[in-house]
Design a protein around this motif. Structure first.
Motif, PDB file in Angstrom:
ATOM      1  N   THR A  66       0.807  -1.226   0.000  1.00  6.85           N
ATOM      2  CA  THR A  66       0.000   0.000   0.000  1.00  6.85           C
ATOM      3  C   THR A  66       0.838   1.273   0.000  1.00  6.85           C
ATOM      4  OG1 THR A  66      -0.162  -0.189   2.402  1.00  6.85           O
ATOM      5  CG2 THR A  66      -1.994  -1.083   1.119  1.00  6.85           C
ATOM      6  N   ALA A  67       2.149   1.156  -0.207  1.00 12.17           N
ATOM      7  CA  ALA A  67       3.001   2.353  -0.247  1.00 12.17           C
ATOM      8  C   ALA A  67       2.544   3.293  -1.351  1.00 12.17           C
ATOM      9  CB  ALA A  67       4.459   1.952  -0.459  1.00 12.17           C
ATOM     10  N   ALA A  68       2.602   4.589  -1.100  1.00 11.03           N
ATOM     11  CA  ALA A  68       2.079   5.593  -2.033  1.00 11.03           C
ATOM     12  C   ALA A  68       2.698   5.496  -3.418  1.00 11.03           C
ATOM     13  CB  ALA A  68       2.298   6.993  -1.462  1.00 11.03           C
ATOM     14  N   ASP A  69       3.976   5.087  -3.504  1.00  9.30           N
ATOM     15  CA  ASP A  69       4.644   5.021  -4.803  1.00  9.30           C
ATOM     16  C   ASP A  69       4.542   3.642  -5.445  1.00  9.30           C
ATOM     17  OD1 ASP A  69       6.262   3.720  -3.007  1.00  9.30           O
ATOM     18  OD2 ASP A  69       8.121   4.698  -3.634  1.00  9.30           O
ATOM     19  N   GLY A  70       3.710   2.760  -4.885  1.00  8.21           N
ATOM     20  CA  GLY A  70       3.540   1.427  -5.444  1.00  8.21           C
ATOM     21  C   GLY A  70       2.496   1.420  -6.556  1.00  8.21           C
ATOM     22  N   ALA A  71       2.721   0.589  -7.569  1.00  9.98           N
ATOM     23  CA  ALA A  71       1.837   0.560  -8.734  1.00  9.98           C
ATOM     24  C   ALA A  71       0.420   0.119  -8.383  1.00  9.98           C
ATOM     25  CB  ALA A  71       2.418  -0.374  -9.799  1.00  9.98           C
ATOM     26  N   PHE A  72       0.266  -0.653  -7.308  1.00  7.10           N
ATOM     27  CA  PHE A  72      -1.047  -1.206  -6.954  1.00  7.10           C
ATOM     28  C   PHE A  72      -1.728  -0.423  -5.835  1.00  7.10           C
ATOM     29  CE2 PHE A  72      -3.811  -4.787  -5.359  1.00  7.10           C
ATOM     30  CZ  PHE A  72      -4.500  -5.011  -6.545  1.00  7.10           C
ATOM     31  N   SER A  73      -1.055   0.590  -5.322  1.00  5.10           N
ATOM     32  CA  SER A  73      -1.526   1.249  -4.101  1.00  5.10           C
ATOM     33  C   SER A  73      -2.862   1.963  -4.260  1.00  5.10           C
ATOM     34  CB  SER A  73      -0.472   2.248  -3.598  1.00  5.10           C
ATOM     35  OG  SER A  73      -0.278   3.289  -4.534  1.00  5.10           O
ATOM     36  N   LYS A  74      -3.192   2.382  -5.470  1.00  5.32           N
ATOM     37  CA  LYS A  74      -4.454   3.098  -5.674  1.00  5.32           C
ATOM     38  C   LYS A  74      -5.629   2.157  -5.903  1.00  5.32           C
ATOM     39  CE  LYS A  74      -2.342   7.079  -5.457  1.00  5.32           C
ATOM     40  NZ  LYS A  74      -0.970   6.578  -5.270  1.00  5.32           N
ATOM     41  N   ASN A  75      -5.343   0.891  -6.046  1.00  3.14           N
ATOM     42  CA  ASN A  75      -6.409  -0.083  -6.232  1.00  3.14           C
ATOM     43  C   ASN A  75      -7.226  -0.198  -4.944  1.00  3.14           C
ATOM     44  OD1 ASN A  75      -7.727  -2.868  -6.280  1.00  3.14           O
ATOM     45  ND2 ASN A  75      -6.779  -2.836  -8.300  1.00  3.14           N
ATOM     46  N   PRO A  76      -8.548  -0.200  -5.003  1.00  4.97           N
ATOM     47  CA  PRO A  76      -9.360  -0.277  -3.782  1.00  4.97           C
ATOM     48  C   PRO A  76      -9.136  -1.560  -2.984  1.00  4.97           C
ATOM     49  CG  PRO A  76     -10.720  -0.540  -5.757  1.00  4.97           C
ATOM     50  CD  PRO A  76      -9.377  -0.071  -6.212  1.00  4.97           C
ATOM     51  N   ARG A  77      -8.502  -2.546  -3.598  1.00  8.38           N
ATOM     52  CA  ARG A  77      -8.225  -3.804  -2.902  1.00  8.38           C
ATOM     53  C   ARG A  77      -6.726  -3.946  -2.607  1.00  8.38           C
ATOM     54  NH1 ARG A  77     -11.849  -8.682  -5.131  1.00  8.38           N
ATOM     55  NH2 ARG A  77     -11.956  -9.032  -2.888  1.00  8.38           N
ATOM     56  N   ALA A  78      -6.053  -2.827  -2.471  1.00 11.15           N
ATOM     57  CA  ALA A  78      -4.593  -2.847  -2.308  1.00 11.15           C
ATOM     58  C   ALA A  78      -4.137  -3.569  -1.054  1.00 11.15           C
ATOM     59  CB  ALA A  78      -4.055  -1.414  -2.311  1.00 11.15           C
ATOM     60  N   ASN A  79      -4.935  -3.570  -0.009  1.00 12.10           N
ATOM     61  CA  ASN A  79      -4.552  -4.273   1.219  1.00 12.10           C
ATOM     62  C   ASN A  79      -4.790  -5.773   0.996  1.00 12.10           C
ATOM     63  OD1 ASN A  79      -3.885  -5.039   3.797  1.00 12.10           O
ATOM     64  ND2 ASN A  79      -5.318  -3.665   4.819  1.00 12.10           N
ATOM     65  N   LEU A  80      -3.856  -6.388   0.290  1.00 15.90           N
ATOM     66  CA  LEU A  80      -4.042  -7.735  -0.230  1.00 15.90           C
ATOM     67  C   LEU A  80      -4.409  -8.753   0.846  1.00 15.90           C
ATOM     68  CD1 LEU A  80      -1.045  -7.857  -2.755  1.00 15.90           C
ATOM     69  CD2 LEU A  80      -3.465  -7.567  -3.284  1.00 15.90           C
ATOM     70  N   ALA A  81      -3.676  -8.771   1.945  1.00 14.31           N
ATOM     71  CA  ALA A  81      -3.918  -9.773   2.981  1.00 14.31           C
ATOM     72  C   ALA A  81      -5.349  -9.690   3.498  1.00 14.31           C
ATOM     73  CB  ALA A  81      -2.926  -9.602   4.129  1.00 14.31           C
ATOM     74  N   LYS A  82      -5.830  -8.480   3.709  1.00 11.79           N
ATOM     75  CA  LYS A  82      -7.192  -8.297   4.232  1.00 11.79           C
ATOM     76  C   LYS A  82      -8.214  -8.851   3.252  1.00 11.79           C
ATOM     77  CE  LYS A  82      -9.986  -4.834   6.603  1.00 11.79           C
ATOM     78  NZ  LYS A  82     -10.001  -3.449   7.133  1.00 11.79           N
ATOM     79  N   GLU A  83      -8.021  -8.572   1.982  1.00 12.04           N
ATOM     80  CA  GLU A  83      -8.945  -9.051   0.958  1.00 12.04           C
ATOM     81  C   GLU A  83      -8.925 -10.572   0.858  1.00 12.04           C
ATOM     82  OE1 GLU A  83     -11.015  -7.171  -0.823  1.00 12.04           O
ATOM     83  OE2 GLU A  83     -10.324  -5.253  -0.002  1.00 12.04           O
ATOM     84  N   ILE A  84      -7.740 -11.147   0.943  1.00 12.18           N
ATOM     85  CA  ILE A  84      -7.595 -12.602   0.821  1.00 12.18           C
ATOM     86  C   ILE A  84      -8.235 -13.313   2.009  1.00 12.18           C
ATOM     87  CG2 ILE A  84      -5.890 -14.472   0.845  1.00 12.18           C
ATOM     88  CD1 ILE A  84      -4.080 -12.514  -0.814  1.00 12.18           C
ATOM     89  N   PHE A  85      -7.921 -12.860   3.211  1.00  7.84           N
ATOM     90  CA  PHE A  85      -8.508 -13.489   4.394  1.00  7.84           C
ATOM     91  C   PHE A  85     -10.036 -13.437   4.334  1.00  7.84           C
ATOM     92  CE2 PHE A  85      -4.437 -12.231   6.807  1.00  7.84           C
ATOM     93  CZ  PHE A  85      -3.872 -13.481   6.588  1.00  7.84           C
ATOM     94  N   GLN A  86     -10.569 -12.290   3.936  1.00  7.92           N
ATOM     95  CA  GLN A  86     -12.014 -12.134   3.881  1.00  7.92           C
ATOM     96  C   GLN A  86     -12.639 -13.055   2.838  1.00  7.92           C
ATOM     97  OE1 GLN A  86     -13.972 -10.635   5.910  1.00  7.92           O
ATOM     98  NE2 GLN A  86     -15.885 -10.947   4.755  1.00  7.92           N
ATOM     99  N   ALA A  87     -12.027 -13.137   1.669  1.00  8.58           N
ATOM    100  CA  ALA A  87     -12.568 -13.982   0.599  1.00  8.58           C
ATOM    101  C   ALA A  87     -12.601 -15.446   1.016  1.00  8.58           C
ATOM    102  CB  ALA A  87     -11.733 -13.802  -0.674  1.00  8.58           C
ATOM    103  N   PHE A  88     -11.554 -15.899   1.681  1.00  7.86           N
ATOM    104  CA  PHE A  88     -11.505 -17.308   2.088  1.00  7.86           C
ATOM    105  C   PHE A  88     -12.476 -17.585   3.231  1.00  7.86           C
ATOM    106  CE2 PHE A  88      -7.976 -17.437  -0.689  1.00  7.86           C
ATOM    107  CZ  PHE A  88      -7.690 -18.774  -0.950  1.00  7.86           C
ATOM    108  N   ARG A  89     -12.575 -16.649   4.180  1.00  2.00           N
ATOM    109  CA  ARG A  89     -13.534 -16.850   5.266  1.00  2.00           C
ATOM    110  C   ARG A  89     -14.969 -16.935   4.734  1.00  2.00           C
ATOM    111  NH1 ARG A  89     -10.012 -13.397   8.692  1.00  2.00           N
ATOM    112  NH2 ARG A  89     -11.012 -11.616   7.691  1.00  2.00           N
TER     113      ARG A  89
END
Length: 479
Positions: free
Chosen positions: A143-166
């Protein structure tokens, strides 16, 4: 003379330490009853997925290890001969270009559920220190500001993954690397790294080590408080450990005098469980009270173990993404699963996404094949424990909590179910009605001088069963 006695004392202390390190460390049972209950549930799950994923997938190289200055087969840099610091700079820049535009954790979770997987362990941070979650402790993160994926609404990958699997009913666990080769609290840029271990003298710079301990504690607390229900904290990097817990193996991981890399696991565990009651903590290879279960890597023990355990293994050839990876066959993976479960263990199978956030087609196809078998035979796997004898020839045994036993015959690739299946070591109770999962036909069986022989009707043999067949024995004679 004084120097002589000091030297002799050091030798004797070293001998005593070496002797202690060569001894087998016993498993330390958990005393927290909430954890004991969760461990029992975990042993029922049997089959899980671990995912190694990070910026390194862009190069298709091994996770983290190519920046470790050890000369091992798995630490080689590409192209060969590139100076270390030139390589390190390019490697760390991968965090800025990592852009998994096809990220779809719901697709992964559905494939895992369909495969029969019951729990997930996701790499929130590997040894290179890049965080796949929105930590506040460092800018080296997805989620670093200069990261290519940081502006994606699902940038917090771990949170999205845990939620999807649960949401698919799959239990969530967090992989977290104790060593961190990016933070100056572990690899201080003032000194060059020498191997995988901390690169400064902890006794000489205790304040820096305390900063590392706090850094680690803070990141784990972030995971325990901001990412929903987590049931496993899976800690890797077993060289980060108290000096007194060193073993012959862990000592071999240091090219210099081993240090006391104590991060206060007691404090971390107490904090983690205050937020996640019943949390299973797996301090891998550090035998003691914070290793709730053990994790043989890429191997299956030869016999049942007396404590909770899990084989972690790759579905392909690598833990991390490789463009043209070769996957184990469904037959091999199911045989591994049956063998592991018969010995009382769990099977944690690694799948590695690519840089775009997608899995190989072969990974999906393999999971589909496993799922087709599990849909028919899952009752012989889930909620079972080891029973003696765990195996006789091509037949493995599992035991349900109600006393029922399954005899699972391992079919070779393209082998048809044989007309008779025989085994010794246990005997069905008199009058027991045996049934092969996936078929309604009653099985005729008899005892012989060599054990038990079961007749398999031709109608069953023609059904096209693959990989293995499971025969339910509702009751067995007392052994």
């Amino acid at each position: 003379m004084k120097k002589f006695w000091i030297a002799l004392g050091c030798v004797l202390m070293g001998m005593a330490s070496a002797q202690a390190q060569s001894e087998e460390h016993p498993y330390v049972p958990e005393t927290d009853q909430a954890v004991v209950k969760k461990l029992d549930e975990w042993q029922d799950w049997k089959f899980g997925m671990i995912m190694h994923w990070g910026p390194y997938s862009q190069w298709g190289v091994v996770e983290s290890w190519s920046i470790c200055p050890e000369d091992e087969g798995w630490t080689q840099r590409k192209p060969a001969g590139i100076p270390y610091y030139d390589y390190l700079k390019k490697y760390e820049a991968l965090g800025k270009t990592f852009n998994p535009v096809h990220f779809n954790p719901e697709k992964w979770a559905k494939a895992a559920k369909d495969a029969g997987m019951k729990y997930l362990v996701f790499t929130t941070k590997h040894h290179d220190g890049f965080c796949m979650f929105d930590t506040k402790q460092t800018d080296y993160k997805i989620t670093a500001a200069d990261g290519a994926f940081s502006k994606n609404p699902r940038a917090n990958l771990a949170k999205e993954i845990f939620q999807a699997f649960r949401e698919e009913g799959i239990h969530a666990g967090a992989y977290f690397s104790k060593p961190d080769w990016h933070t100056a609290y572990y690899w201080w840029p003032y000194f060059p790294p020498r191997d995988r271990n901390v690169n400064y003298d902890i006794k000489k710079y205790p304040e820096r080590w305390n900063q590392f301990k706090q850094y680690t504690y803070n990141q784990i607390e972030e995971l325990m408080t901001g990412y929903g229900k987590l049931e496993i904290l899976w800690l890797d990097g077993g060289w980060v450990r108290p000096r007194k817990t060193q073993t012959k193996e862990s000592l071999s991981w240091s090219q210099t005098a081993p240090q006391d890399q104590d991060i206060d696991m007691g404090k971390i565990t107490t904090m983690a469980r205050s937020h996640q009651p019943g949390l299973i903590v797996v301090d891998r290879s550090v035998h003691g009270p914070y290793e709730n279960y053990r994790t043989p890597e890429q191997e299956i023990p030869n016999k049942p173990l007396s404590y909770p355990w899990e084989t972690c293994m790759t579905m392909g050839s690598s833990w991390s993404y490789v463009p043209d990876d070769k996957y184990k066959t469904v037959n091999v993976l199911i045989h591994n699963l049956v063998d592991i479960v018969a010995k009382g263990g769990n099977y944690l199978l690694n799948v590695a996404p690519g840089p775009d956030g997608e899995l190989h087609d072969a990974a999906y196809a393999t999971m589909k094949g496993i799922g087709e078998w599990m849909h028919v035979n899952g009752d012989a796997i889930y909620g079972t424990r080891a029973v003696a004898p765990y195996k006789d020839g091509k037949v493995c045994f599992t035991r349900k909590k109600d006393g029922a036993v399954y005899a699972i015959y391992l079919l070779d690739e393209n082998e048809q179910v044989p007309a008779t299946i025989s085994f010794k070591g246990l005997t069905p109770a008199k009058g027991a009605r045996l049934q092969l999962l996936g078929a309604s036909n009653k099985l005729v069986w008899k005892t012989t001088a060599d054990g038990v022989t079961i007749q398999v009707p031709e109608a069953i043999r023609q059904k096209g069963f693959k990989h293995a067949v499971a025969i339910k024995i509702p009751t067995v004679e007392k052994m």
